[in-house]
Scaffold this motif. Structure first.
Motif, PDB file in Angstrom:
ATOM      1  N   THR A  64       0.891  -1.095  -0.186  1.00 24.86           N
ATOM      2  CA  THR A  64       0.158  -0.165  -0.019  1.00 24.86           C
ATOM      3  C   THR A  64       1.328   1.213  -0.304  1.00 24.86           C
ATOM      4  O   THR A  64       0.223   2.118  -0.679  1.00 24.86           O
ATOM      5  CB  THR A  64      -0.574   0.006   1.035  1.00 24.86           C
ATOM      6  N   THR A  65       2.197   1.625   0.621  1.00 26.33           N
ATOM      7  CA  THR A  65       2.879   2.809   1.087  1.00 26.33           C
ATOM      8  C   THR A  65       3.600   2.577   0.029  1.00 26.33           C
ATOM      9  O   THR A  65       3.778   3.998  -0.944  1.00 26.33           O
ATOM     10  CB  THR A  65       3.936   2.435   2.223  1.00 26.33           C
ATOM     11  N   ILE A  91       1.919   1.854  -3.248  1.00 29.38           N
ATOM     12  CA  ILE A  91       1.756   1.760  -4.076  1.00 29.38           C
ATOM     13  C   ILE A  91       1.132   3.385  -3.659  1.00 29.38           C
ATOM     14  O   ILE A  91       1.307   4.121  -5.315  1.00 29.38           O
ATOM     15  CB  ILE A  91       0.169   1.445  -4.791  1.00 29.38           C
ATOM     16  N   ALA A  92       0.521   4.125  -2.994  1.00 28.76           N
ATOM     17  CA  ALA A  92       0.376   5.507  -2.563  1.00 28.76           C
ATOM     18  C   ALA A  92       2.098   6.487  -2.646  1.00 28.76           C
ATOM     19  O   ALA A  92       1.726   7.429  -3.798  1.00 28.76           O
ATOM     20  CB  ALA A  92       0.778   5.844  -1.098  1.00 28.76           C
ATOM     21  N   GLU A  93       3.218   6.010  -2.393  1.00 28.57           N
ATOM     22  CA  GLU A  93       4.150   7.008  -3.546  1.00 28.57           C
ATOM     23  C   GLU A  93       4.458   6.890  -4.429  1.00 28.57           C
ATOM     24  O   GLU A  93       5.477   7.677  -5.288  1.00 28.57           O
ATOM     25  CB  GLU A  93       5.389   5.768  -2.371  1.00 28.57           C
ATOM     26  N   LEU A 111       2.018   7.035  -6.526  1.00 27.83           N
ATOM     27  CA  LEU A 111       0.879   7.697  -7.503  1.00 27.83           C
ATOM     28  C   LEU A 111       1.460   9.113  -6.316  1.00 27.83           C
ATOM     29  O   LEU A 111       0.733   9.905  -7.738  1.00 27.83           O
ATOM     30  CB  LEU A 111      -0.570   7.114  -6.427  1.00 27.83           C
ATOM     31  N   GLY A 112       2.322   9.217  -5.601  1.00 29.84           N
ATOM     32  CA  GLY A 112       2.834  10.905  -5.558  1.00 29.84           C
ATOM     33  C   GLY A 112       3.573  11.134  -6.845  1.00 29.84           C
ATOM     34  O   GLY A 112       3.323  12.334  -6.836  1.00 29.84           O
ATOM     35  N   LYS A 113       4.287  10.465  -6.995  1.00 28.35           N
ATOM     36  CA  LYS A 113       5.632  10.315  -7.319  1.00 28.35           C
ATOM     37  C   LYS A 113       5.133  11.086  -8.804  1.00 28.35           C
ATOM     38  O   LYS A 113       5.105  12.101  -9.589  1.00 28.35           O
ATOM     39  CB  LYS A 113       6.722   9.687  -8.139  1.00 28.35           C
ATOM     40  N   GLU A 114       3.501  10.064  -9.418  1.00 29.60           N
ATOM     41  CA  GLU A 114       3.076  10.553 -11.043  1.00 29.60           C
ATOM     42  C   GLU A 114       2.171  12.155 -10.687  1.00 29.60           C
ATOM     43  O   GLU A 114       2.513  12.379 -11.805  1.00 29.60           O
ATOM     44  CB  GLU A 114       1.846   9.257 -11.097  1.00 29.60           C
ATOM     45  N   ARG A 115       2.230  12.316  -9.800  1.00 22.94           N
ATOM     46  CA  ARG A 115       0.680  13.409  -9.969  1.00 22.94           C
ATOM     47  C   ARG A 115       1.889  15.041  -9.521  1.00 22.94           C
ATOM     48  O   ARG A 115       1.859  15.590 -10.630  1.00 22.94           O
ATOM     49  CB  ARG A 115      -0.107  13.252  -8.227  1.00 22.94           C
TER      50      ARG A 115
END
Length: 127
Positions: free
Chosen positions: A106-107, A109-111, A113-117
């Motif tokens: 989960t961490t 994936i969240a990281e 997505l944050g980098k992509e954003r």
């Protein structure tokens, strides 16, 4: 059953066959509730009638009536098969970091997505 309530239930329409021959309408919130029609419009009309009948029958028998859109609400979980080698690497990393495999993935994936954003959304110029 009011027309307004019936119109709130999401539906899916698809061709009955690849060659045509009509359209099938299904209501994901009400399993087994479906109908058909020669055109998408006819399928919607007959589908709303089928939906009304299903909901009235559920009410008659005291069955719980799902809220419109309840089948599309995210559950927050999924299963993912991965190669054994990746599973082993993730498990070892989770153990090193003292967290569960689920928490680690989960961490990660969240990281990601944050980098992509951050990459997609341009940063405001610094002054």
């Amino acid at each position: 059953m009011t027309k307004k309530l019936l119109e709130q239930y999401p539906f899916q329409i698809r061709l009955l066959t690849e060659e045509g021959g009509g359209y099938l309408i299904e209501f994901p919130d009400i399993p087994g509730c479906m109908s058909d029609g020669a055109t998408p419009e006819e399928a919607i009309v007959s589908g709303r009638d089928a939906l009304k009948c299903c909901l009235l029958t559920m009410r008659e028998f005291g069955d719980p009536i799902p809220q419109p859109g309840s089948s599309t609400a995210p559950s927050g979980q999924w299963r993912q098969r991965v190669p054994k080698s990746l599973h082993a690497r993730l498990t070892a990393r989770a153990q090193r970091e003292g967290v569960s495999l689920n928490m680690l993935v989960t961490t990660l994936i969240a990281e990601g997505l944050g980098k992509e954003r951050a990459r997609i959304r341009p940063q405001a110029p610094r002054r």
